[in-house]
Scaffold this motif. Structure first.
Motif, PDB file in Angstrom:
ATOM      1  N   GLY A 162      21.872  -0.629 -19.078  1.00 55.25           N
ATOM      2  CA  GLY A 162      21.664  -0.739 -17.912  1.00 55.25           C
ATOM      3  C   GLY A 162      21.928   0.550 -16.930  1.00 55.25           C
ATOM      4  O   GLY A 162      21.222   1.028 -16.439  1.00 55.25           O
ATOM      5  N   VAL A 163      23.262   1.005 -17.401  1.00 49.13           N
ATOM      6  CA  VAL A 163      23.908   2.349 -16.844  1.00 49.13           C
ATOM      7  C   VAL A 163      23.043   3.458 -17.262  1.00 49.13           C
ATOM      8  O   VAL A 163      22.433   4.004 -16.450  1.00 49.13           O
ATOM      9  CB  VAL A 163      25.352   2.451 -17.520  1.00 49.13           C
ATOM     10  CG1 VAL A 163      25.772   3.800 -17.027  1.00 49.13           C
ATOM     11  CG2 VAL A 163      26.104   1.239 -17.008  1.00 49.13           C
ATOM     12  N   LEU A 164      22.679   3.503 -18.485  1.00 53.75           N
ATOM     13  CA  LEU A 164      21.614   4.852 -19.247  1.00 53.75           C
ATOM     14  C   LEU A 164      20.455   4.747 -18.407  1.00 53.75           C
ATOM     15  O   LEU A 164      19.923   5.814 -18.018  1.00 53.75           O
ATOM     16  CB  LEU A 164      21.644   4.516 -20.825  1.00 53.75           C
ATOM     17  CG  LEU A 164      23.071   4.680 -21.597  1.00 53.75           C
ATOM     18  CD1 LEU A 164      22.459   4.624 -22.851  1.00 53.75           C
ATOM     19  CD2 LEU A 164      23.542   5.853 -21.289  1.00 53.75           C
ATOM     20  N   VAL A 165      19.993   3.534 -18.379  1.00 54.04           N
ATOM     21  CA  VAL A 165      18.377   3.701 -17.714  1.00 54.04           C
ATOM     22  C   VAL A 165      18.575   4.012 -16.245  1.00 54.04           C
ATOM     23  O   VAL A 165      17.749   4.742 -15.594  1.00 54.04           O
ATOM     24  CB  VAL A 165      17.764   2.186 -17.932  1.00 54.04           C
ATOM     25  CG1 VAL A 165      16.555   2.232 -17.009  1.00 54.04           C
ATOM     26  CG2 VAL A 165      17.463   2.193 -19.315  1.00 54.04           C
ATOM     27  N   ILE A 222      24.265   1.759  -9.966  1.00 49.62           N
ATOM     28  CA  ILE A 222      24.606   2.544 -11.155  1.00 49.62           C
ATOM     29  C   ILE A 222      26.352   2.242 -11.071  1.00 49.62           C
ATOM     30  O   ILE A 222      26.951   1.840 -12.099  1.00 49.62           O
ATOM     31  CB  ILE A 222      24.865   4.018 -11.268  1.00 49.62           C
ATOM     32  CG1 ILE A 222      23.113   4.482 -11.586  1.00 49.62           C
ATOM     33  CG2 ILE A 222      25.773   4.687 -12.038  1.00 49.62           C
ATOM     34  CD1 ILE A 222      23.006   6.095 -11.478  1.00 49.62           C
ATOM     35  N   GLU A 223      26.803   2.211  -9.811  1.00 46.65           N
ATOM     36  CA  GLU A 223      28.202   1.941  -9.730  1.00 46.65           C
ATOM     37  C   GLU A 223      28.618   0.388 -10.084  1.00 46.65           C
ATOM     38  O   GLU A 223      29.591   0.146 -10.678  1.00 46.65           O
ATOM     39  CB  GLU A 223      28.737   2.009  -8.065  1.00 46.65           C
ATOM     40  CG  GLU A 223      29.994   1.692  -7.799  1.00 46.65           C
ATOM     41  CD  GLU A 223      30.481   1.757  -6.599  1.00 46.65           C
ATOM     42  OE1 GLU A 223      31.593   1.696  -6.160  1.00 46.65           O
ATOM     43  OE2 GLU A 223      29.465   2.330  -5.458  1.00 46.65           O
ATOM     44  N   LEU A 224      27.291  -0.570  -9.767  1.00 54.00           N
ATOM     45  CA  LEU A 224      27.588  -1.800 -10.139  1.00 54.00           C
ATOM     46  C   LEU A 224      27.486  -1.960 -11.497  1.00 54.00           C
ATOM     47  O   LEU A 224      28.103  -2.829 -12.061  1.00 54.00           O
ATOM     48  CB  LEU A 224      26.522  -2.641  -9.314  1.00 54.00           C
ATOM     49  CG  LEU A 224      26.658  -4.314  -9.512  1.00 54.00           C
ATOM     50  CD1 LEU A 224      27.871  -4.872  -9.259  1.00 54.00           C
ATOM     51  CD2 LEU A 224      25.501  -4.986  -8.956  1.00 54.00           C
ATOM     52  N   SER A 225      26.529  -1.407 -12.169  1.00 55.79           N
ATOM     53  CA  SER A 225      26.330  -1.451 -13.544  1.00 55.79           C
ATOM     54  C   SER A 225      27.558  -0.981 -14.260  1.00 55.79           C
ATOM     55  O   SER A 225      27.855  -1.728 -15.486  1.00 55.79           O
ATOM     56  CB  SER A 225      25.059  -0.428 -14.075  1.00 55.79           C
ATOM     57  OG  SER A 225      24.142  -0.857 -13.347  1.00 55.79           O
ATOM     58  N   TYR A 226      28.202   0.223 -14.003  1.00 54.09           N
ATOM     59  CA  TYR A 226      29.541   0.510 -14.488  1.00 54.09           C
ATOM     60  C   TYR A 226      30.567  -0.666 -14.397  1.00 54.09           C
ATOM     61  O   TYR A 226      31.347  -0.834 -15.342  1.00 54.09           O
ATOM     62  CB  TYR A 226      30.037   1.718 -13.881  1.00 54.09           C
ATOM     63  CG  TYR A 226      29.610   3.115 -14.629  1.00 54.09           C
ATOM     64  CD1 TYR A 226      30.173   3.524 -15.983  1.00 54.09           C
ATOM     65  CD2 TYR A 226      28.610   3.938 -14.109  1.00 54.09           C
ATOM     66  CE1 TYR A 226      29.703   4.655 -16.466  1.00 54.09           C
ATOM     67  CE2 TYR A 226      28.177   5.235 -14.788  1.00 54.09           C
ATOM     68  CZ  TYR A 226      28.924   5.314 -15.857  1.00 54.09           C
ATOM     69  OH  TYR A 226      28.242   6.444 -16.416  1.00 54.09           O
ATOM     70  N   VAL A 227      30.498  -1.156 -13.283  1.00 51.99           N
ATOM     71  CA  VAL A 227      31.776  -2.223 -12.897  1.00 51.99           C
ATOM     72  C   VAL A 227      31.552  -3.325 -13.978  1.00 51.99           C
ATOM     73  O   VAL A 227      32.331  -3.806 -14.707  1.00 51.99           O
ATOM     74  CB  VAL A 227      31.607  -2.770 -11.388  1.00 51.99           C
ATOM     75  CG1 VAL A 227      32.521  -3.851 -11.325  1.00 51.99           C
ATOM     76  CG2 VAL A 227      32.121  -1.751 -10.783  1.00 51.99           C
ATOM     77  N   LEU A 228      30.065  -3.654 -14.341  1.00 54.46           N
ATOM     78  CA  LEU A 228      29.779  -4.605 -15.159  1.00 54.46           C
ATOM     79  C   LEU A 228      30.063  -4.225 -16.694  1.00 54.46           C
ATOM     80  O   LEU A 228      30.621  -5.266 -17.172  1.00 54.46           O
ATOM     81  CB  LEU A 228      28.330  -5.147 -15.066  1.00 54.46           C
ATOM     82  CG  LEU A 228      27.841  -6.079 -15.984  1.00 54.46           C
ATOM     83  CD1 LEU A 228      28.521  -7.641 -15.844  1.00 54.46           C
ATOM     84  CD2 LEU A 228      26.193  -6.142 -15.843  1.00 54.46           C
TER      85      LEU A 228
END
Length: 455
Positions: A162-165, A222-228
């Motif tokens: 998710g982060v990479l995409v 992206i910020e949310l994906s990193y948190v996850l």
């Protein structure tokens, strides 16, 4: 002291460089495999299953301790408030029968004892079964740890993709914004020269504002994906990390290869759920064997040694000699009749075993269904990704040609805007399809037992 502008600018640049180096240095870098490995060590759920495994080891040692000598020591101090009267026949006192039973008080006012006892199990048929069950219990605990790691690996892989995409998507958005800003500058210059109208500039500004708004949304995503991702890895949400894998390193041909599975008979033991169920079946069978062994006799040995004393005065208990007592022997016990308790317990255990066997057949069918669904979803997502990639290439080519036509004066501003919108929509669809494919790949790997092969 005076400083030149060049000196100040150079100092600021050095400060910014050192700050950047410090930020990058402070970041921990993770590939996908490293992130999964880290998560399988730090994730709270995995740690809890490891604690369960440690507890299982303690339970195993508890079972083994039954065969070790059992030693205990006990003491007793007693004050008889009323000494018991024992009735003896008159002949004991050489009295006539007419005198009747004579009451005699036996005992002392104070008494005490101190005894040490040692018991040693010699034979218990159910104990050996318990040792087998202990080893199987250890195996089950380890498989539960593996199961939790596989679950965490799937969650981390999905969050990582998710982060990479999202990061690749924002790169294209930045490219679109830069390209649109360039067009906007050229259009303003053409407007000053009287070749285009003000409305053409307004249209481009609206498009640029929409792009920047969309970019901010992706930044937040992206910020949310990193948190996850950090949550799934067991990291603090404030800890900076950097991902080293790149989504663009896998072209469509590589993704097609990833989507192919060898057509061979699937080994159900590759799925941790099925392997765990087989271990549970062994435990259920051992429960039945253990109950059967309880019909056998039990043999143990014992040794007692101690002292006792009895006096009418408490002070005499301390000053007078205590007398030794000791005994040694064996204890044999054999069950004769328990009201059919073990019989009905065996019936329940056999039913439990049969249900577990039925669950095994159901699980096999469920695994077959999951594999088939995962492969179909993977193929569907691959086809969708291929289609969206072709659409993206076409949209970008249309945009390129439209821009050239506009610069040469044979195209309109509206055509360029429509091409921009189509290109952006194609990009969004492509990255959405790419993420769907990567998530489907994770599900397919999990269905076929290939998701996680660590310890």
């Amino acid at each position: 002291m005076n400083y030149s502008t060049t000196t100040i600018r150079t100092g600021l640049m050095l400060m910014l460089t050192f700050c950047s180096i410090e930020i990058v240095y402070g970041q921990k870098q993770y590939s996908l495999n490293e992130a999964i490995q880290f998560a399988t060590e730090r994730n709270i759920n995995v740690q809890n299953t490891k604690l369960d495994a440690t507890s299982a080891e303690a339970r195993i040692q508890e079972i083994r301790s039954v065969a070790l000598p059992q030693a205990s020591i006990s003491g007793q101090a007693l004050k008889n408030l009323a000494i018991q009267t024992v009735f003896l026949p008159p002949a004991f006192f050489q009295l006539p029968e007419s005198a009747g039973p004579q009451g005699v008080r036996f005992g002392v006012k104070y008494s005490g004892s101190l005894v040490a006892a040692v018991n040693q199990l010699i034979f218990d048929a159910s104990y050996k079964v318990g040792l087998k069950a202990a080893d199987t219990y250890r195996e089950l605990a380890q498989k539960n740890v593996t199961s939790s790691k596989i679950e965490v690996a799937g969650q981390v892989a999905k969050a990582y993709y998710g982060v990479l995409v999202s990061e690749e998507r924002i790169k294209l958005l930045d490219l679109n914004i830069g390209r649109l800003d360039s067009t906007l500058r050229e259009t303003r210059e053409l407007n000053r020269q009287g070749f285009v109208e003000k409305i053409d500039i307004d249209r481009l500004e609206v498009q640029a504002n929409n792009l920047r708004t969309e970019r901010q949304k992706v930044v937040n995503l992206i910020e949310l994906s990193y948190v996850l991702l950090k949550y799934q890895m067991g990291l603090s949400v404030d800890e900076p990390i950097k991902l080293t894998d790149k989504i663009q390193e896998q072209n469509l041909e590589e993704l097609e290869r990833l989507a192919q599975y060898e057509a061979k008979t699937f080994d159900y033991n590759q799925r941790i759920e099925y392997s765990t169920l087989q271990t549970q079946l062994k435990l259920a069978a051992l429960d039945i064997e253990n109950t059967r062994k309880q019909y056998y006799p039990r043999l143990s040995a014992f040794l007692n040694y101690g002292y006792n004393n009895g006096r009418d005065k408490l002070s005499d208990m301390i000053t007078n000699k205590w007398f030794a007592l000791s005994s040694v022997g064996i204890n044999l016990s054999a069950p004769l009749f328990d009201g059919f308790a073990k019989k009905y317990r065996l019936q329940q255990q056999r039913i439990t075993l049969q249900k577990a066997q039925n669950s095994g057949e159901l699980l096999k069918n469920s695994i077959d269904l999951q594999i088939r669904q995962a492969q179909i979803m993977l193929q569907n997502n691959l086809q969708s990704l291929q289609t969206q990639k072709r659409n993206l290439d076409l949209a970008q080519e249309i945009l390129r040609v439209t821009r050239i036509k506009y610069k040469e004066g044979v195209g309109s501003n509206i055509e360029v805007l429509n091409a921009e919108i189509s290109s952006r929509e194609a990009q969004t669809n492509y990255f959405s399809a790419l993420l769907d494919f990567m998530l489907a790949k994770v599900d397919a790997d999990k269905a076929t037992g290939k998701l996680y092969a660590g310890n």
